[in-house]
Design a protein around this motif. Structure first.
Motif, short mmCIF file in Angstrom:
data_model
loop_
_atom_site.label_atom_id
_atom_site.label_comp_id
_atom_site.label_asym_id
_atom_site.label_seq_id
_atom_site.Cartn_x
_atom_site.Cartn_y
_atom_site.Cartn_z
N THR A 23 -3.05 6.77 -0.80
CA THR A 23 -2.64 5.37 -0.68
C THR A 23 -3.32 4.56 -1.78
O THR A 23 -4.49 4.79 -2.09
CB THR A 23 -3.11 4.80 0.68
OG1 THR A 23 -2.69 5.69 1.71
CG2 THR A 23 -2.55 3.41 0.91
N ASP A 48 -10.91 3.96 -9.64
CA ASP A 48 -12.20 4.35 -10.21
C ASP A 48 -11.91 5.41 -11.26
O ASP A 48 -11.27 6.43 -10.97
CB ASP A 48 -13.09 4.91 -9.09
CG ASP A 48 -14.52 5.13 -9.54
OD1 ASP A 48 -14.73 5.74 -10.62
OD2 ASP A 48 -15.44 4.72 -8.81
N THR A 104 0.85 -1.21 0.00
CA THR A 104 0.00 0.00 0.00
C THR A 104 0.88 1.26 0.00
O THR A 104 0.96 1.97 1.00
CB THR A 104 -0.95 0.00 1.22
OG1 THR A 104 -0.19 -0.32 2.41
CG2 THR A 104 -2.07 -0.99 1.06
#
Ligand SMILES: Cc1cc2nc3c(=O)[nH]c(=O)nc-3n(C[C@H](O)[C@H](O)[C@H](O)COP(=O)(O)O)c2cc1C
Length: 193
Positions: free
Chosen positions: A50, A68, A34
Motif C-alpha cells: 500500500t 524511503d 491508498t
C-alpha cells in the motif's frame, strides 16, 4: 449509495478514471488515496504494498508517491522501472489497474519539491535508524526528527502507459482499456468484462 451510471463512451470512462485519481490525492477516504503499488521483486516475483497517492497530473499522466530510498521497492524500481497500481473504490464500484514506468527521485528538483510539500508528521517517518525491512529485536519507537529524514526520502513518479477500468453495474459490467504510445497517442476501447 447511488447506483453508478455506466459512461456512454470510453472517453467518458477515462475522464471518470482521471477524476477518481485526482480525488484520490485530495480525499483521504477515497480508495485511490491508498492504492497498491506493484513492482517486480529482485528475484523476479511480484512485490506489492500500500502507498499514499500524493499527486496526479492528468496532462502528463504522472502519479507521485513518496518512499524511503532504502526500501526494497526503491531498489526494485531502480532495477526494473515497470510498475503497476491497483485500487477498487467500493463507493464508485470501480476497479482501476494502471501500468507504466516508474522513476526514482532522490536529490533532484522533483524530490526537493516533494519534500518541501510534505508535512512534518510525514517527514519524521523517514528518520528511522534502520532501513525498512531490517530485522530488529523489537518494534522501534517512532522517530521524531523531521530534518534527518531528508537523507532517506525519495519521490517516485509513475507515468501511466496503460489503464484498465472496470465498473460493476447492474445493467452489465463495463470495462475499458486505454494505452498510450511513446508519442502520447491514446488508443481506447471497450473490452469484455
Ligand atoms: C495505509 C498505508 C499507507 C502507506 N503509505 C506508504 C507510502 O506512501 N510510501 C511507502 O513507502 N510506504 C507506505 N506504506 C508502507 C508500505 O505498504 C510498505 O509496508 C513499506 O513501504 C515497505 O515496502 P517495501 O518493503 O515493498 O519497500 C503504507 C502502508 C499503509 C498501510
Amino acid at each position: 449509495m447511488t447506483r453508478p451510471t455506466p459512461p456512454d463512451t470510453p472517453q467518458d470512462a477515462l475522464a471518470e478514471a482521471f477524476r477518481l485519481l485526482s480525488r484520490g490525492v485530495a480525499d483521504r477516504r477515497s480508495a485511490f488515496h491508498t492504492p497498491t503499488l506493484a513492482t517486480r521483486g529482485l528475484d523476479g516475483a511480484p512485490s506489492l504494498r500500500t502507498v499514499v497517492l500524493r499527486s496526479f497530473d492528468p496532462a502528463c499522466r504522472v502519479l507521485r508517491i513518496h518512499t524511503d530510498r532504502r526500501s526494497p521497492k526503491a531498489a526494485e524500481i531502480a532495477a526494473d522501472p515497470r510498475a503497476a497500481i491497483h485500487a477498487y473504490d467500493a463507493g464508485a464500484q470501480v476497479q482501476m489497474r494502471l501500468a507504466g514506468m516508474a522513476s526514482l527521485h532522490l536529490d533532484d528538483a522533483i524530490a526537493e519539491d516533494a519534500w518541501a510539500a510534505s508535512r512534518e508528521m510525514s517527514r519524521v517517518t523517514y528518520a528511522t535508524t534502520d532501513a525498512p525491512g531490517t530485522p530488529v529485536a523489537a518494534p522501534p519507537a517512532a522517530p521524531d526528527d523531521p530534518i534527518a529524514g531528508r537523507a532517506n526520502f525519495a519521490a517516485i513518479l509513475l507515468r501511466i502507459d496503460a489503464l484498465d477500468w472496470l465498473l460493476l453495474a447492474a445493467a452489465g459490467h463495463c470495462r475499458a482499456r486505454f494505452a498510450w504510445d511513446e508519442a502520447g497517442a491514446l488508443s481506447a476501447g471497450w473490452v469484455a468484462p
